[in-house]
Design a protein around this motif. Structure first.
Motif, short mmCIF file in Angstrom:
data_model
loop_
_atom_site.label_atom_id
_atom_site.label_comp_id
_atom_site.label_asym_id
_atom_site.label_seq_id
_atom_site.Cartn_x
_atom_site.Cartn_y
_atom_site.Cartn_z
N ARG A 96 46.10 31.35 48.38
CA ARG A 96 44.97 31.86 47.72
C ARG A 96 45.60 32.85 48.01
O ARG A 96 45.11 33.87 47.23
CB ARG A 96 43.60 31.38 48.26
N GLN A 97 45.03 33.17 49.75
CA GLN A 97 45.75 34.50 49.76
C GLN A 97 47.29 35.04 48.88
O GLN A 97 47.17 36.40 49.06
CB GLN A 97 45.92 34.77 51.51
N THR A 98 48.18 34.05 48.98
CA THR A 98 49.53 34.89 48.58
C THR A 98 48.93 35.44 46.75
O THR A 98 49.83 36.03 46.49
CB THR A 98 50.82 34.05 48.16
N ILE A 99 48.28 34.38 46.32
CA ILE A 99 48.02 34.72 44.85
C ILE A 99 47.05 36.35 44.76
O ILE A 99 47.46 37.31 43.93
CB ILE A 99 47.16 34.02 44.34
N LEU A 100 46.62 36.32 45.80
CA LEU A 100 45.95 37.79 45.86
C LEU A 100 46.16 38.58 45.37
O LEU A 100 45.88 39.44 45.66
CB LEU A 100 44.31 37.30 46.79
N ILE A 101 47.08 38.22 46.73
CA ILE A 101 48.36 40.07 47.83
C ILE A 101 49.04 39.53 46.47
O ILE A 101 49.21 41.33 45.81
CB ILE A 101 48.63 39.79 49.00
N ARG A 102 49.53 38.98 45.56
CA ARG A 102 50.37 39.84 44.59
C ARG A 102 49.82 39.83 43.10
O ARG A 102 50.26 41.51 42.84
CB ARG A 102 51.22 38.01 44.64
N ASP A 103 49.05 39.97 43.67
CA ASP A 103 47.72 40.40 42.53
C ASP A 103 47.52 41.67 42.12
O ASP A 103 47.70 42.85 41.83
CB ASP A 103 46.71 40.11 41.91
#
Length: 262
Positions: A96-103
């Motif tokens: 979840r963190q990875t996806i949000l930070i990437r976005d």
């Protein structure tokens, strides 16, 4: 001729099929009674398309197989209760963190693009830093100043530069080629070397050893030519990418600086 009962059955079957079509169109398959949404295949297709690969019928078939296989394995994992484990929860949180930070970073870059003017300015800065001339040179590198002075004396007596470089230069890369450094800008070398190289005239060899962090150099300038930098349009994509990375790194650092960490 069909009787009434046969006709009614055929009509009923046709109607059922007609009403079922919209629902089936939204699913790629049904696994153990559970529908697998077509949206899952669409996500995988989009990811592959972003990488530049065309979505051929063969690829579509592979995507469908992958989505179905995942559903089969997912159902088994759920059956075994793996969704309730701490490891699963921790990995989901990291995902979840990875996806949000990437976005976050992707949206920031969309709002803060690199302009053509920025890219051209960076190109011009690089061109100025690398000068307008390139130098073709040979060099010999040794550890001791006394050895360098001895080599210079031997060269003045007619010894061949390339032969000495092959036998004595500790720069094995160029030494194997007789000390040949090919074409380069003085800024490509350490300052002491670059300054000494730029001060030489064509065909001239340094009269005294040039000391650098690597040892003592004997340098011979073979030729000089105007720099042949690639045209701006050719290297623009690489410049833009580099500037984007620098700009994003500055944004990340700014967020870190503003954060209150206790």
């Amino acid at each position: 001729m069909l009787n009434n009962r046969t006709t009614r059955t055929a009509v009923a079957a046709a109607l059922m099929a007609a009403f079922a079509l919209p629902a089936l169109a939204q699913n790629i398959a049904v696994v153990n009674g559970k529908a697998v949404p077509k949206a899952r295949a669409d996500v995988l297709s989009a990811q592959i398309a972003k990488s530049g690969r065309p979505i051929t019928p063969e690829i579509e078939g592979q995507i469908k197989d992958e989505v179905i296989a995942r559903e089969i394995f997912l159902q088994e994992a759920q059956k075994q209760g793996l969704e309730g484990t701490e490891d699963y929860k921790n990995q989901m949180e990291l995902a979840r963190q990875t996806i949000l930070i990437r976005d976050l970073f992707a949206k920031w870059q969309e709002k803060n693009p690199i302009s053509d003017a920025d890219a051209k300015a960076e190109y011009d800065k690089f061109a100025a830093a690398n000068g307008t001339k390139e130098y073709k040179a040979h060099h010999i590198l040794v550890d001791k100043e006394a050895d360098a002075k001895d080599i210079i004396a031997r060269l003045k007596k007619g010894a061949k530069f390339e032969d000495i470089a092959k036998k004595q230069s500790k720069d094995t890369g160029s030494g194997a080629n007789g000390g040949d450094l090919d074409w380069a800008s003085p800024s490509n070398y350490v300052k002491e070397f670059g300054d000494a190289l730029a001060a030489l005239k064509k065909g001239q060899t340094t009269d005294t050893p040039v000391k650098s962090q690597f040892g003592y150099h004997i340098i011979r300038l073979d030729d000089v030519r105007e720099s042949k930098l690639p045209p701006f349009d050719q290297v623009k994509p690489q410049i833009v990418q580099q500037l984007q990375q620098q700009k994003l790194a500055a944004y990340q650092q700014d967020l870190r600086a503003k954060a209150k960490v206790e």
